[in-house]
Design a protein around this motif. Structure first.
Motif, PDB file in Angstrom:
ATOM      1  N   THR A   3       0.845  -1.197   0.000  1.00 19.74           N
ATOM      2  CA  THR A   3       0.000   0.000   0.000  1.00 19.74           C
ATOM      3  C   THR A   3       0.873   1.237   0.000  1.00 19.74           C
ATOM      4  O   THR A   3       2.041   1.210   0.407  1.00 19.74           O
ATOM      5  N   THR A   4       0.290   2.334  -0.427  1.00 19.70           N
ATOM      6  CA  THR A   4       0.933   3.642  -0.317  1.00 19.70           C
ATOM      7  C   THR A   4      -0.092   4.625   0.208  1.00 19.70           C
ATOM      8  O   THR A   4      -1.290   4.346   0.221  1.00 19.70           O
ATOM      9  N   THR A   5       0.396   5.801   0.619  1.00 20.85           N
ATOM     10  CA  THR A   5      -0.535   6.784   1.180  1.00 20.85           C
ATOM     11  C   THR A   5      -1.532   7.280   0.148  1.00 20.85           C
ATOM     12  O   THR A   5      -2.649   7.664   0.499  1.00 20.85           O
ATOM     13  N   ASP A   6      -1.119   7.266  -1.127  1.00 21.89           N
ATOM     14  CA  ASP A   6      -2.051   7.737  -2.160  1.00 21.89           C
ATOM     15  C   ASP A   6      -2.849   6.607  -2.788  1.00 21.89           C
ATOM     16  O   ASP A   6      -3.643   6.827  -3.706  1.00 21.89           O
ATOM     17  N   GLY A   7      -2.618   5.359  -2.306  1.00 23.64           N
ATOM     18  CA  GLY A   7      -3.393   4.225  -2.820  1.00 23.64           C
ATOM     19  C   GLY A   7      -2.998   3.775  -4.201  1.00 23.64           C
ATOM     20  O   GLY A   7      -3.727   3.030  -4.851  1.00 23.64           O
ATOM     21  N   GLY A   8      -1.798   4.155  -4.675  1.00 29.93           N
ATOM     22  CA  GLY A   8      -1.390   3.827  -6.039  1.00 29.93           C
ATOM     23  C   GLY A   8      -1.381   2.350  -6.372  1.00 29.93           C
ATOM     24  O   GLY A   8      -2.005   1.920  -7.337  1.00 29.93           O
ATOM     25  N   PRO A   9      -0.679   1.508  -5.595  1.00 29.88           N
ATOM     26  CA  PRO A   9      -0.639   0.075  -5.921  1.00 29.88           C
ATOM     27  C   PRO A   9      -2.014  -0.569  -5.946  1.00 29.88           C
ATOM     28  O   PRO A   9      -2.303  -1.400  -6.779  1.00 29.88           O
ATOM     29  N   VAL A  10      -2.892  -0.188  -5.011  1.00 27.97           N
ATOM     30  CA  VAL A  10      -4.240  -0.750  -5.008  1.00 27.97           C
ATOM     31  C   VAL A  10      -4.957  -0.389  -6.296  1.00 27.97           C
ATOM     32  O   VAL A  10      -5.616  -1.210  -6.917  1.00 27.97           O
ATOM     33  N   LYS A  11      -4.795   0.831  -6.758  1.00 27.61           N
ATOM     34  CA  LYS A  11      -5.426   1.267  -7.996  1.00 27.61           C
ATOM     35  C   LYS A  11      -4.901   0.462  -9.175  1.00 27.61           C
ATOM     36  O   LYS A  11      -5.653   0.056 -10.052  1.00 27.61           O
ATOM     37  N   ARG A  12      -3.590   0.202  -9.208  1.00 24.53           N
ATOM     38  CA  ARG A  12      -3.020  -0.560 -10.321  1.00 24.53           C
ATOM     39  C   ARG A  12      -3.595  -1.968 -10.351  1.00 24.53           C
ATOM     40  O   ARG A  12      -3.922  -2.493 -11.400  1.00 24.53           O
ATOM     41  N   ARG A  13      -3.733  -2.599  -9.175  1.00 27.13           N
ATOM     42  CA  ARG A  13      -4.316  -3.939  -9.127  1.00 27.13           C
ATOM     43  C   ARG A  13      -5.757  -3.914  -9.627  1.00 27.13           C
ATOM     44  O   ARG A  13      -6.194  -4.777 -10.368  1.00 27.13           O
ATOM     45  N   ARG A  14      -6.486  -2.884  -9.206  1.00 29.12           N
ATOM     46  CA  ARG A  14      -7.868  -2.776  -9.633  1.00 29.12           C
ATOM     47  C   ARG A  14      -7.937  -2.558 -11.147  1.00 29.12           C
ATOM     48  O   ARG A  14      -8.776  -3.119 -11.829  1.00 29.12           O
ATOM     49  N   ASP A  15      -7.041  -1.751 -11.673  1.00 29.94           N
ATOM     50  CA  ASP A  15      -7.018  -1.506 -13.111  1.00 29.94           C
ATOM     51  C   ASP A  15      -6.713  -2.789 -13.875  1.00 29.94           C
ATOM     52  O   ASP A  15      -7.306  -3.058 -14.911  1.00 29.94           O
ATOM     53  N   ARG A  16      -5.792  -3.587 -13.375  1.00 28.21           N
ATOM     54  CA  ARG A  16      -5.462  -4.829 -14.056  1.00 28.21           C
ATOM     55  C   ARG A  16      -6.657  -5.781 -14.026  1.00 28.21           C
ATOM     56  O   ARG A  16      -6.949  -6.433 -15.036  1.00 28.21           O
ATOM     57  N   ALA A  17      -7.331  -5.878 -12.901  1.00 30.05           N
ATOM     58  CA  ALA A  17      -8.493  -6.775 -12.818  1.00 30.05           C
ATOM     59  C   ALA A  17      -9.562  -6.356 -13.816  1.00 30.05           C
ATOM     60  O   ALA A  17     -10.166  -7.199 -14.495  1.00 30.05           O
ATOM     61  N   ALA A  18      -9.812  -5.060 -13.920  1.00 30.67           N
ATOM     62  CA  ALA A  18     -10.806  -4.571 -14.876  1.00 30.67           C
ATOM     63  C   ALA A  18     -10.367  -4.851 -16.300  1.00 30.67           C
ATOM     64  O   ALA A  18     -11.173  -5.236 -17.155  1.00 30.67           O
ATOM     65  N   ARG A  19      -9.083  -4.657 -16.564  1.00 33.68           N
ATOM     66  CA  ARG A  19      -8.568  -4.897 -17.909  1.00 33.68           C
ATOM     67  C   ARG A  19      -8.668  -6.377 -18.278  1.00 33.68           C
ATOM     68  O   ARG A  19      -9.007  -6.726 -19.407  1.00 33.68           O
ATOM     69  N   GLU A  20      -8.376  -7.252 -17.317  1.00 33.11           N
ATOM     70  CA  GLU A  20      -8.498  -8.686 -17.584  1.00 33.11           C
ATOM     71  C   GLU A  20      -9.939  -9.067 -17.896  1.00 33.11           C
ATOM     72  O   GLU A  20     -10.184  -9.907 -18.769  1.00 33.11           O
ATOM     73  N   ARG A  21     -10.887  -8.476 -17.186  1.00 32.19           N
ATOM     74  CA  ARG A  21     -12.302  -8.749 -17.491  1.00 32.19           C
ATOM     75  C   ARG A  21     -12.634  -8.299 -18.906  1.00 32.19           C
ATOM     76  O   ARG A  21     -13.346  -8.997 -19.636  1.00 32.19           O
ATOM     77  N   GLU A  22     -12.131  -7.134 -19.289  1.00 35.65           N
ATOM     78  CA  GLU A  22     -12.387  -6.631 -20.637  1.00 35.65           C
ATOM     79  C   GLU A  22     -11.786  -7.558 -21.691  1.00 35.65           C
ATOM     80  O   GLU A  22     -12.403  -7.829 -22.728  1.00 35.65           O
ATOM     81  N   ILE A  23     -10.576  -8.042 -21.435  1.00 37.01           N
ATOM     82  CA  ILE A  23      -9.923  -8.952 -22.385  1.00 37.01           C
ATOM     83  C   ILE A  23     -10.703 -10.257 -22.496  1.00 37.01           C
ATOM     84  O   ILE A  23     -10.951 -10.756 -23.596  1.00 37.01           O
ATOM     85  N   LEU A  24     -11.121 -10.812 -21.368  1.00 38.93           N
ATOM     86  CA  LEU A  24     -11.878 -12.063 -21.395  1.00 38.93           C
ATOM     87  C   LEU A  24     -13.237 -11.873 -22.053  1.00 38.93           C
ATOM     88  O   LEU A  24     -13.703 -12.756 -22.789  1.00 38.93           O
ATOM     89  N   ASP A  25     -13.877 -10.746 -21.793  1.00 43.66           N
ATOM     90  CA  ASP A  25     -15.161 -10.466 -22.446  1.00 43.66           C
ATOM     91  C   ASP A  25     -14.992 -10.440 -23.966  1.00 43.66           C
ATOM     92  O   ASP A  25     -15.791 -11.030 -24.703  1.00 43.66           O
ATOM     93  N   ALA A  26     -13.965  -9.734 -24.424  1.00 47.14           N
ATOM     94  CA  ALA A  26     -13.720  -9.637 -25.862  1.00 47.14           C
ATOM     95  C   ALA A  26     -13.330 -10.996 -26.437  1.00 47.14           C
ATOM     96  O   ALA A  26     -13.797 -11.394 -27.511  1.00 47.14           O
ATOM     97  N   ALA A  27     -12.481 -11.723 -25.726  1.00 51.70           N
ATOM     98  CA  ALA A  27     -12.028 -13.030 -26.217  1.00 51.70           C
ATOM     99  C   ALA A  27     -13.201 -14.007 -26.312  1.00 51.70           C
ATOM    100  O   ALA A  27     -13.327 -14.736 -27.302  1.00 51.70           O
ATOM    101  N   GLU A  28     -14.061 -14.020 -25.299  1.00 51.83           N
ATOM    102  CA  GLU A  28     -15.222 -14.909 -25.337  1.00 51.83           C
ATOM    103  C   GLU A  28     -16.116 -14.583 -26.534  1.00 51.83           C
ATOM    104  O   GLU A  28     -16.579 -15.483 -27.244  1.00 51.83           O
ATOM    105  N   ARG A  29     -16.322 -13.302 -26.756  1.00 54.11           N
ATOM    106  CA  ARG A  29     -17.172 -12.871 -27.866  1.00 54.11           C
ATOM    107  C   ARG A  29     -16.565 -13.272 -29.221  1.00 54.11           C
ATOM    108  O   ARG A  29     -17.243 -13.827 -30.087  1.00 54.11           O
ATOM    109  N   ILE A  30     -15.269 -13.019 -29.392  1.00 55.41           N
ATOM    110  CA  ILE A  30     -14.631 -13.269 -30.684  1.00 55.41           C
ATOM    111  C   ILE A  30     -14.396 -14.758 -30.901  1.00 55.41           C
ATOM    112  O   ILE A  30     -14.614 -15.281 -31.996  1.00 55.41           O
TER     113      ILE A  30
END
Length: 207
Positions: A3-30
């Motif tokens: 963790t950091t005081t500005d929450g940076g690492p937590v945000k990066r993890r959250r961004d990656r999780a969202a991005r993985e969902r987007e990739i899987l959604d697109a992959a499933e569709r295609i």
């Protein structure tokens, strides 16, 4: 550091999780639209708006991405069916509810079935094994319901025959419904199948 005081690492993890969902959604569709052989990683990357190397970083290969799609579908499908079965008031309703959940899931995820049974990928290898595991999980869920309703004289081999037969019937119905211009609703399909199978189980009881 986690963790950091500005929450940076937590945000990066959250961004990656969202991005993985987007990739899987697109992959499933295609994958569902084009099949495994007809799908390119470039197309998936372009659809999501990320670089192809990023997808390889997350999943290792096209096979790895396909397996990730299968794994997510497997978990979602089994969760949907299991929750419906457990919420039912009795054994008869549990079987019906499980069938409805199965067909409704495929209606809600119209490309899911194509991904699960992609012949270009599933003849051998890890993806074929993963698809077999989806079927095995579903068969075991059916077998559990059969054990609750079959007479005590039915042995485990007979229970497996019944469970495998029901699994095969639901797969064929799923394929037929996806190809039909006017498929029956999930509820009507489930009710017809339930009536047929319930009569058979009662015959076994009487026998």
């Amino acid at each position: 550091m986690t963790t950091t005081t500005d929450g940076g690492p937590v945000k990066r993890r959250r961004d990656r999780a969202a991005r993985e969902r987007e990739i899987l959604d697109a992959a499933e569709r295609i994958f569902g639209d084009r099949g495994y052989q007809g799908t390119s990683m470039d197309e998936i990357a372009a659809d999501v708006g990320v670089s192809k190397p990023l997808i390889y970083q997350y999943y290792g290969s096209k096979d790895g991405l396909f397996l990730a799609c299968l794994s997510r579908l497997r978990a979602q499908l089994l969760d949907a069916v299991s929750e419906a079965v457990l919420a039912a008031a009795d054994a008869e309703q549990a079987m019906y509810a499980g069938f409805v959940a199965w067909f409704q899931f495929l209606d809600d995820h119209p490309r899911a079935w194509s991904v699960i049974v992609d012949e270009g990928m599933l003849s051998a290898g890890p993806a074929a094994q993963a698809a077999d595991e989806v079927r095995a999980d579903f068969v075991e869920l059916i077998a559990t319901m059969v054990r609750l309703n079959a007479p005590a004289t039915i042995d485990e081999q007979e229970i497996q025959v019944i469970a495998q037969t029901i699994s095969g019937a639901t797969e064929r119905l799923a394929i037929w419904r996806t190809r039909s211009d006017t498929p029956p609703s999930a509820e009507k399909t489930a009710r017809t199948l339930q009536d047929l199978l319930w009569q058979g189980l009662h015959t076994l009881r009487e026998g």
